[in-house]
Design an enzyme around this catalytic site. Structure first.
Site, PDB file in Angstrom:
ATOM      1  N   CYS A 112       0.809  -1.224   0.000  1.00 60.84           N
ATOM      2  CA  CYS A 112       0.000   0.000   0.000  1.00 60.84           C
ATOM      3  C   CYS A 112       0.843   1.275   0.000  1.00 60.84           C
ATOM      4  O   CYS A 112       0.433   2.290  -0.575  1.00 60.84           O
ATOM      5  CB  CYS A 112      -0.953  -0.008   1.193  1.00 60.84           C
ATOM      6  N   HIS A 237      -2.621   6.809   3.354  1.00 60.19           N
ATOM      7  CA  HIS A 237      -1.187   7.032   3.549  1.00 60.19           C
ATOM      8  C   HIS A 237      -0.784   8.347   2.878  1.00 60.19           C
ATOM      9  O   HIS A 237      -1.297   8.688   1.803  1.00 60.19           O
ATOM     10  CB  HIS A 237      -0.373   5.909   2.906  1.00 60.19           C
TER      11      HIS A 237
HETATM   12  N1  LIG Z   1      -1.562  -4.417  -0.806  1.00 60.66           N
HETATM   13  C1  LIG Z   1      -1.677  -3.835   0.336  1.00 60.66           C
HETATM   14  O1  LIG Z   1      -1.632  -2.684   0.372  1.00 60.66           O
HETATM   15  C2  LIG Z   1      -1.898  -4.511   1.604  1.00 60.66           C
HETATM   16  C3  LIG Z   1      -2.129  -3.773   2.749  1.00 60.66           C
HETATM   17  C4  LIG Z   1      -2.372  -4.449   3.910  1.00 60.66           C
HETATM   18  C5  LIG Z   1      -2.379  -5.829   3.899  1.00 60.66           C
HETATM   19  N2  LIG Z   1      -2.115  -6.490   2.750  1.00 60.66           N
HETATM   20  C6  LIG Z   1      -2.132  -7.921   2.658  1.00 60.66           C
HETATM   21  O2  LIG Z   1      -3.476  -8.324   2.440  1.00 60.66           O
HETATM   22  C7  LIG Z   1      -3.639  -9.629   2.931  1.00 60.66           C
HETATM   23  C8  LIG Z   1      -4.894  -9.688   3.772  1.00 60.66           C
HETATM   24  O3  LIG Z   1      -4.729  -8.911   4.962  1.00 60.66           O
HETATM   25  P1  LIG Z   1      -5.812  -8.907   6.087  1.00 60.66           P
HETATM   26  O4  LIG Z   1      -5.309  -8.074   7.196  1.00 60.66           O
HETATM   27  O5  LIG Z   1      -7.155  -8.630   5.472  1.00 60.66           O
HETATM   28  O6  LIG Z   1      -5.745 -10.442   6.513  1.00 60.66           O
HETATM   29  P2  LIG Z   1      -6.706 -11.297   7.464  1.00 60.66           P
HETATM   30  O7  LIG Z   1      -7.761 -10.428   8.035  1.00 60.66           O
HETATM   31  O8  LIG Z   1      -5.833 -12.045   8.377  1.00 60.66           O
HETATM   32  O9  LIG Z   1      -7.346 -12.356   6.472  1.00 60.66           O
HETATM   33  C9  LIG Z   1      -8.046 -12.024   5.297  1.00 60.66           C
HETATM   34  C10 LIG Z   1      -8.780 -13.242   4.777  1.00 60.66           C
HETATM   35  O10 LIG Z   1      -7.950 -14.396   4.805  1.00 60.66           O
HETATM   36  C11 LIG Z   1      -8.760 -15.497   5.204  1.00 60.66           C
HETATM   37  N3  LIG Z   1      -7.975 -16.549   5.818  1.00 60.66           N
HETATM   38  C12 LIG Z   1      -7.132 -16.424   6.876  1.00 60.66           C
HETATM   39  N4  LIG Z   1      -6.642 -17.629   7.195  1.00 60.66           N
HETATM   40  C13 LIG Z   1      -7.179 -18.516   6.330  1.00 60.66           C
HETATM   41  C14 LIG Z   1      -7.085 -19.908   6.169  1.00 60.66           C
HETATM   42  N5  LIG Z   1      -6.317 -20.659   6.960  1.00 60.66           N
HETATM   43  N6  LIG Z   1      -7.788 -20.503   5.184  1.00 60.66           N
HETATM   44  C15 LIG Z   1      -8.588 -19.772   4.394  1.00 60.66           C
HETATM   45  N7  LIG Z   1      -8.736 -18.443   4.486  1.00 60.66           N
HETATM   46  C16 LIG Z   1      -8.042 -17.828   5.458  1.00 60.66           C
HETATM   47  C17 LIG Z   1      -9.699 -14.886   6.205  1.00 60.66           C
HETATM   48  O11 LIG Z   1     -10.834 -15.723   6.365  1.00 60.66           O
HETATM   49  P3  LIG Z   1     -11.847 -15.483   7.593  1.00 60.66           P
HETATM   50  O12 LIG Z   1     -12.588 -14.229   7.239  1.00 60.66           O
HETATM   51  O13 LIG Z   1     -12.681 -16.690   7.557  1.00 60.66           O
HETATM   52  O14 LIG Z   1     -11.019 -15.357   8.813  1.00 60.66           O
HETATM   53  C18 LIG Z   1     -10.033 -13.553   5.564  1.00 60.66           C
HETATM   54  O15 LIG Z   1     -11.100 -13.679   4.652  1.00 60.66           O
HETATM   55  C19 LIG Z   1      -2.354  -9.953   3.705  1.00 60.66           C
HETATM   56  O16 LIG Z   1      -1.524 -10.737   2.890  1.00 60.66           O
HETATM   57  C20 LIG Z   1      -1.723  -8.608   3.926  1.00 60.66           C
HETATM   58  O17 LIG Z   1      -0.316  -8.683   4.008  1.00 60.66           O
HETATM   59  C21 LIG Z   1      -1.912  -5.858   1.607  1.00 60.66           C
END
Ligand SMILES: NC(=O)c1ccc[n+]([C@@H]2O[C@H](COP(=O)([O-])OP(=O)(O)OC[C@H]3O[C@@H](n4cnc5c(N)ncnc54)[C@H](OP(=O)(O)O)[C@@H]3O)[C@@H](O)[C@H]2O)c1
Length: 331
Positions: A112, A237
């Site tokens: 991000c 940001h």
């Molecule tokens: N590009 C960017 O700017 C940016 C910024 C911030 C974060 N990110 C990345 O975006 C991703 C998601 O972040 P987040 O904070 O949203 O993550 P999160 O809340 O931990 O998880 C997001 C999703 O992953 C699913 N999930 C987690 N464990 C799982 C499993 N064992 N099997 C199947 N599904 C699973 C969750 O399902 P449930 O809903 O059922 O728990 C939820 O739908 C991460 O990789 C993070 O590093 C990217």
């Protein structure tokens, strides 16, 4: 992600929702319909053309190749594949052609912080030839997920109405030992840290900004100095950018480029008190640029202040735009 899919042109047939078994059976609204969430499984990808992954790194690492093997093109928002030479890292306004070469069937979405500045920088690079970047970020707490937002809200309620901030340690004592995903209190404070410790004192977030900017711009040796700082903002940001170019720059020329670049808004009239701030930018799609100045001591360099919504362009919007580029290959 679901809101953005609902707001943009509806080019999709079926939208399937997949999460962990914890969420299976829940219903979520997308495009005005209630869709039931399925538990992640190999079969969940059968018949899927494009799989948008927004899951922790280790889940992406394991499951993106499974989805690709089942015939889906994966657009991954995690950090798992961004620096893989066989995975393009795509910003549709900057390097759209990279999306078409994806030997692993995976396309990565940048982090991000990089995304919040790179559309404006890509436009300036195309005109002037970027030679060096010096960047400081002012990052919102939602970049650290829901826990980051909860932590700031809680801490704000603990410090509200007090005269804290005049004596060492008084903010820390008020918010207690639990500082959530941050190493220091974030309310009434700024924290010069994001991510985990890498070599020589750099943070993982700082390394991502350098490595990902280089890859997106196709400048593998670009000198990039970056300091990432967390500030008490919920979403959006901000970055200060010192960008040095091959050729001399003019403020008028730079303003023209910024004003006409797709996905960028010039908002720069300090006399009228106009410059982008997170409070105004949050919830919008473009990269906002203000405080455009030529460097005082270098006619080849520009100083900018840039804001971008880290959850929209910084994550879900860019991923959706990548998916739209892939979908357009079939038309
Ligand atoms: N590009 C960017 O700017 C940016 C910024 C911030 C974060 N990110 C990345 O975006 C991703 C998601 O972040 P987040 O904070 O949203 O993550 P999160 O809340 O931990 O998880 C997001 C999703 O992953 C699913 N999930 C987690 N464990 C799982 C499993 N064992 N099997 C199947 N599904 C699973 C969750 O399902 P449930 O809903 O059922 O728990 C939820 O739908 C991460 O990789 C993070 O590093 C990217």
């Amino acid at each position: 992600m679901l809101r953005i899919l609902s707001q943009r042109a509806d080019i999709w047939g079926e939208i399937r929702l997949v999460a962990s078994p914890r969420s299976a059976g829940r219903k979520l609204a997308v495009r005005g319909e209630e869709v039931e969430v399925l538990a992640l499984s190999e079969e969940a990808f059968d018949g899927v053309d494009i799989a948008l992954f927004d899951v922790p790194d280790e889940i992406a690492e394991r499951w993106a190749p499974v989805a690709a093997a089942r015939g889906a093109v994966v657009v991954d928002n995690s950090g798992a594949f961004r620096m893989d030479p066989d995975v393009p890292l795509v910003v549709p306004e900057v390097n759209p052609h990279a999306v078409h070469s994806r030997p692993r069937g995976i396309v990565a979405n940048p982090n991000c912080t990089t995304l919040s500045m790179i559309v404006a920088l890509g436009a300036l690079h195309a005109a002037y030839g970027l030679r060096e970047l010096v960047v400081s970020s002012y990052q919102a707490v939602s970049g650290a997920g829901r826990a980051g937002v909860e932590t700031l809200r809680q801490q704000m309620s603990l410090v509200a109405g007090t005269d804290l901030g005049t004596n060492p340690g008084d903010v820390r004592r008020a918010v207690g030992e639990n500082t959530g995903p941050f190493p220091e209190p974030v309310a009434l404070n700024v924290v010069p840290w994001a991510g985990s410790l890498r070599e020589d004192g750099w943070s993982s977030e700082e390394m991502k900004v350098r490595d990902e900017s280089r890859k997106i711009l196709g400048l593998p040796k670009l000198p990039v100095a970056v300091t990432c700082v967390r500030v008490p903002v919920v979403t959006t940001h901000s970055l200060t950018v010192h960008a040095r170019f091959q050729d001399e720059v003019t403020v008028d020329g730079a303003r023209e480029i910024i004003a006409t670049a797709p996905g960028v808004v010039l908002f720069d009239n300090p006399e009228a008190g106009e410059f982008p701030t997170p409070a105004d930018v949050v919830g919008t799609d473009p990269t906002w640029v203000g405080r455009v100045r030529r460097a005082l001591d270098d006619p080849t360099a520009l100083e900018l202040f840039v804001c971008g919504d880290n959850l929209r362009k910084g994550a879900a919007l860019n991923a959706t735009q990548i998916a739209e580029l892939i979908a357009a290959e079939r038309r």
